[in-house]
Design a protein around this motif. Structure first.
Motif, PDB file in Angstrom:
ATOM      1  N   ILE B 180     -11.935  -3.497  -2.193  1.00 22.19           N
ATOM      2  CA  ILE B 180     -13.282  -3.858  -2.589  1.00 22.19           C
ATOM      3  C   ILE B 180     -13.930  -2.733  -3.382  1.00 22.19           C
ATOM      4  CG2 ILE B 180     -15.571  -4.123  -1.529  1.00 22.19           C
ATOM      5  CD1 ILE B 180     -14.014  -5.849   0.569  1.00 22.19           C
ATOM      6  N   SER B 181     -14.742  -3.115  -4.367  1.00 20.22           N
ATOM      7  CA  SER B 181     -15.458  -2.111  -5.156  1.00 20.22           C
ATOM      8  C   SER B 181     -16.831  -1.880  -4.540  1.00 20.22           C
ATOM      9  CB  SER B 181     -15.668  -2.593  -6.593  1.00 20.22           C
ATOM     10  OG  SER B 181     -14.449  -2.965  -7.155  1.00 20.22           O
ATOM     11  N   VAL B 182     -17.195  -0.610  -4.422  1.00 24.09           N
ATOM     12  CA  VAL B 182     -18.535  -0.275  -3.960  1.00 24.09           C
ATOM     13  C   VAL B 182     -19.093   0.826  -4.844  1.00 24.09           C
ATOM     14  CG1 VAL B 182     -18.383  -0.915  -1.518  1.00 24.09           C
ATOM     15  CG2 VAL B 182     -17.472   1.274  -2.269  1.00 24.09           C
ATOM     16  N   PRO B 183     -20.418   0.878  -4.957  1.00 20.91           N
ATOM     17  CA  PRO B 183     -21.013   1.960  -5.744  1.00 20.91           C
ATOM     18  C   PRO B 183     -20.798   3.300  -5.042  1.00 20.91           C
ATOM     19  CG  PRO B 183     -22.723   0.667  -4.656  1.00 20.91           C
ATOM     20  CD  PRO B 183     -21.431  -0.028  -4.405  1.00 20.91           C
ATOM     21  N   GLU B 184     -20.942   4.360  -5.798  1.00 19.80           N
ATOM     22  CA  GLU B 184     -20.811   5.690  -5.218  1.00 19.80           C
ATOM     23  C   GLU B 184     -21.826   5.853  -4.081  1.00 19.80           C
ATOM     24  OE1 GLU B 184     -20.374  10.115  -7.139  1.00 19.80           O
ATOM     25  OE2 GLU B 184     -20.142   8.337  -8.411  1.00 19.80           O
ATOM     26  N   GLY B 185     -21.422   6.572  -3.048  1.00 18.40           N
ATOM     27  CA  GLY B 185     -22.334   6.776  -1.930  1.00 18.40           C
ATOM     28  C   GLY B 185     -22.099   5.787  -0.798  1.00 18.40           C
ATOM     29  N   VAL B 186     -21.319   4.737  -1.084  1.00 18.41           N
ATOM     30  CA  VAL B 186     -20.957   3.797  -0.024  1.00 18.41           C
ATOM     31  C   VAL B 186     -19.483   4.003   0.285  1.00 18.41           C
ATOM     32  CG1 VAL B 186     -20.763   1.366   0.634  1.00 18.41           C
ATOM     33  CG2 VAL B 186     -22.685   2.126  -0.771  1.00 18.41           C
ATOM     34  N   ARG B 187     -19.185   4.033   1.560  1.00 18.86           N
ATOM     35  CA  ARG B 187     -17.823   4.343   1.965  1.00 18.86           C
ATOM     36  C   ARG B 187     -17.130   3.127   2.567  1.00 18.86           C
ATOM     37  NH1 ARG B 187     -15.589   9.557   3.049  1.00 18.86           N
ATOM     38  NH2 ARG B 187     -13.663   9.217   4.206  1.00 18.86           N
ATOM     39  N   ILE B 188     -15.867   2.941   2.157  1.00 16.67           N
ATOM     40  CA  ILE B 188     -15.083   1.824   2.695  1.00 16.67           C
ATOM     41  C   ILE B 188     -13.931   2.379   3.522  1.00 16.67           C
ATOM     42  CG2 ILE B 188     -13.443   0.006   2.102  1.00 16.67           C
ATOM     43  CD1 ILE B 188     -15.678  -1.218   1.053  1.00 16.67           C
ATOM     44  N   GLN B 189     -13.751   1.838   4.708  1.00 19.37           N
ATOM     45  CA  GLN B 189     -12.594   2.179   5.528  1.00 19.37           C
ATOM     46  C   GLN B 189     -11.748   0.899   5.629  1.00 19.37           C
ATOM     47  OE1 GLN B 189     -12.918   5.374   7.038  1.00 19.37           O
ATOM     48  NE2 GLN B 189     -11.893   5.325   9.010  1.00 19.37           N
ATOM     49  N   ASN B 190     -10.584   0.911   4.998  1.00 23.06           N
ATOM     50  CA  ASN B 190      -9.740  -0.280   5.034  1.00 23.06           C
ATOM     51  C   ASN B 190      -8.836  -0.295   6.257  1.00 23.06           C
ATOM     52  OD1 ASN B 190     -10.431  -1.489   2.397  1.00 23.06           O
ATOM     53  ND2 ASN B 190      -9.534   0.402   1.582  1.00 23.06           N
ATOM     54  N   ILE B 191      -8.895  -1.376   7.009  1.00 26.75           N
ATOM     55  CA  ILE B 191      -7.962  -1.548   8.129  1.00 26.75           C
ATOM     56  C   ILE B 191      -7.103  -2.737   7.763  1.00 26.75           C
ATOM     57  CG2 ILE B 191      -7.698  -1.789  10.625  1.00 26.75           C
ATOM     58  CD1 ILE B 191      -9.578   0.357  10.377  1.00 26.75           C
ATOM     59  N   ASP B 192      -5.983  -2.454   7.139  1.00 28.94           N
ATOM     60  CA  ASP B 192      -5.126  -3.512   6.649  1.00 28.94           C
ATOM     61  C   ASP B 192      -3.963  -3.666   7.611  1.00 28.94           C
ATOM     62  OD1 ASP B 192      -3.285  -5.079   5.259  1.00 28.94           O
ATOM     63  OD2 ASP B 192      -4.066  -4.425   3.333  1.00 28.94           O
ATOM     64  N   LEU B 193      -4.063  -4.632   8.513  1.00 25.60           N
ATOM     65  CA  LEU B 193      -3.091  -4.751   9.602  1.00 25.60           C
ATOM     66  C   LEU B 193      -1.694  -5.104   9.095  1.00 25.60           C
ATOM     67  CD1 LEU B 193      -5.318  -6.490  12.289  1.00 25.60           C
ATOM     68  CD2 LEU B 193      -4.800  -4.068  12.034  1.00 25.60           C
ATOM     69  N   THR B 194      -1.621  -5.967   8.078  1.00 27.54           N
ATOM     70  CA  THR B 194      -0.307  -6.310   7.522  1.00 27.54           C
ATOM     71  C   THR B 194       0.339  -5.071   6.928  1.00 27.54           C
ATOM     72  OG1 THR B 194      -1.176  -8.473   6.947  1.00 27.54           O
ATOM     73  CG2 THR B 194       0.926  -7.874   5.990  1.00 27.54           C
ATOM     74  N   ASN B 195      -0.456  -4.326   6.219  1.00 31.17           N
ATOM     75  CA  ASN B 195       0.008  -3.075   5.623  1.00 31.17           C
ATOM     76  C   ASN B 195       0.564  -2.118   6.679  1.00 31.17           C
ATOM     77  OD1 ASN B 195      -0.282  -2.713   2.770  1.00 31.17           O
ATOM     78  ND2 ASN B 195      -1.146  -0.690   3.251  1.00 31.17           N
ATOM     79  N   GLU B 196      -0.171  -1.976   7.755  1.00 33.34           N
ATOM     80  CA  GLU B 196       0.247  -1.060   8.823  1.00 33.34           C
ATOM     81  C   GLU B 196       1.584  -1.503   9.404  1.00 33.34           C
ATOM     82  OE1 GLU B 196      -1.272   1.707   9.843  1.00 33.34           O
ATOM     83  OE2 GLU B 196      -3.203   1.538   8.847  1.00 33.34           O
ATOM     84  N   LEU B 197       1.701  -2.812   9.591  1.00 29.70           N
ATOM     85  CA  LEU B 197       2.927  -3.355  10.164  1.00 29.70           C
ATOM     86  C   LEU B 197       4.094  -3.165   9.194  1.00 29.70           C
ATOM     87  CD1 LEU B 197       3.685  -4.672  12.776  1.00 29.70           C
ATOM     88  CD2 LEU B 197       2.984  -6.878  11.882  1.00 29.70           C
ATOM     89  N   GLN B 198       3.855  -3.405   7.923  1.00 32.24           N
ATOM     90  CA  GLN B 198       4.925  -3.234   6.937  1.00 32.24           C
ATOM     91  C   GLN B 198       5.327  -1.773   6.794  1.00 32.24           C
ATOM     92  OE1 GLN B 198       3.263  -5.719   3.608  1.00 32.24           O
ATOM     93  NE2 GLN B 198       5.305  -6.613   3.717  1.00 32.24           N
ATOM     94  N   THR B 199       4.339  -0.885   6.888  1.00 32.17           N
ATOM     95  CA  THR B 199       4.647   0.538   6.802  1.00 32.17           C
ATOM     96  C   THR B 199       5.534   0.955   7.970  1.00 32.17           C
ATOM     97  OG1 THR B 199       2.497   0.902   5.775  1.00 32.17           O
ATOM     98  CG2 THR B 199       3.620   2.841   6.594  1.00 32.17           C
ATOM     99  N   LEU B 200       5.219   0.408   9.134  1.00 30.87           N
ATOM    100  CA  LEU B 200       6.009   0.711  10.332  1.00 30.87           C
ATOM    101  C   LEU B 200       7.451   0.236  10.148  1.00 30.87           C
ATOM    102  CD1 LEU B 200       5.926   1.733  13.290  1.00 30.87           C
ATOM    103  CD2 LEU B 200       5.232  -0.564  13.969  1.00 30.87           C
ATOM    104  N   ILE B 201       7.612  -0.974   9.638  1.00 30.09           N
ATOM    105  CA  ILE B 201       8.949  -1.530   9.417  1.00 30.09           C
ATOM    106  C   ILE B 201       9.696  -0.698   8.382  1.00 30.09           C
ATOM    107  CG2 ILE B 201      10.213  -3.528   8.508  1.00 30.09           C
ATOM    108  CD1 ILE B 201       7.845  -5.244   9.689  1.00 30.09           C
TER     109      ILE B 201
END
Lengths: 207, 207
Positions: B180-201
């Protein structure tokens, strides 16, 4: 081929793979690192460096061939083989994960769930059978499952993990709040939601 | 005091805080970096380096004073003030998060949820009121909420985030699969569960 790549790069591979599939779906056959950077929100230099670990994947001035990249990442991410995953603990979060759409692009599926609750044992939740914890070893072996997600109470997390390791599990996604000990060769991925939230708050207040 | 600390260190602060509270609960008033390392599963050198960013917190040969460390981390993590968080999207995962125990040690709570489903709007789920998305701006302002968790369909994620930003949100925990795009000063923390699982595999197959 089996070069050791940095963990941060490994984490981005599924993301690249997913976005490349989106591009293909949109009939885009060629992409520059700048375009990828824009859509994935990772800077172009990082993307070029990540890709460079795998040898020459693109041509200067031409960009990357989307088909070629997809084929490449598909292989490296083992997207050709379906990976079965076990879920231990069918509480609120467990239920949500059973329902969770682990993407069409991902070849991962939860194929078995385990719990101690007699009301759940023997039932099918979101197309996934729920087994008795006492059947854990047997089912893991029969289904050749090497990856497990744990969403059990913190107090029993270590005990459950010990059983998983005994059952041949090689990778564990840990949603509990405790840090768990595993023997060498077994990998733990901690997803600590409170931690993530607190880190975010910290970053905002001290950024 | 406001030194810029590395992101990896910031991520470990809530973990330290939680474990120190466990120690205090067990009447342990002094701890060495080796003991902390053992229980948190982070190596002792890393712990000492992390702590060093905050000036001298311990004494060689004595270890760390648990009370002192807790007071310190409490302040730095703003544990004295309750942080209200909004949840956008009360589907399966949203429900699970409403029920999720964001720890007794953590001063974070979901104080408002938002959805478009008329069946949910006006109800109270796990002690949290569910508001109409049309009340978003108003409620965020009234409740002075600066942090939001989004568990909405991927297709509307960017639109929702735009609304959140307009409502003054400074930090977003993103459980959707899109970047997602956000303006400067706004912070995004991505919790991508599929990504985490694929990284583990990936790590298991290529480790």
């Amino acid at each position: 081929m089996e070069t050791k790549i940095p963990e941060a790069t490994a984490k981005r591979l599924p993301l690249y793979y997913r976005y490349l599939n989106n591009l293909l779906y949109a009939n885009k056959l060629r992409v520059s690192s700048a375009e990828l950077a824009e859509s994935i929100q990772v800077d172009a230099a990082t993307i070029r460096r990540d890709f460079s670990y795998f040898g020459p994947l693109g041509k200067r001035g031409y960009g990357y061939d989307v088909h070629k990249l997809i084929d490449f990442f598909k292989k490296i991410l083992d997207q050709d083989t379906l990976t079965n995953v076990a879920l231990i603990g069918v509480g609120n979060l467990g239920h949500a994960l059973l329902n969770f759409n682990f993407h069409k692009n991902s070849n991962v599926r939860i194929s078995a769930a385990f719990d101690v609750n007699p009301k759940l044992i023997g039932s099918v939740q979101s197309n996934v059978p729920v087994y008795d914890m006492r059947q854990l070893q047997e089912q893991l072996k029969d289904q050749r499952i090497e990856i497990a997600i744990i969403t059990v109470p913190a107090t029993i997390a270590q005990k459950v993990v010990d059983e998983l390791v005994q059952g041949g599990i090689k990778g564990i996604m840990n949603f509990t709040t405790v840090r768990i000990s595993v023997p060498e060769g077994v990998r733990i991925q901690n997803i600590d939601l409170t931690n993530e939230l607190q880190t975010l708050i910290y970053a905002i207040n001290h950024g």
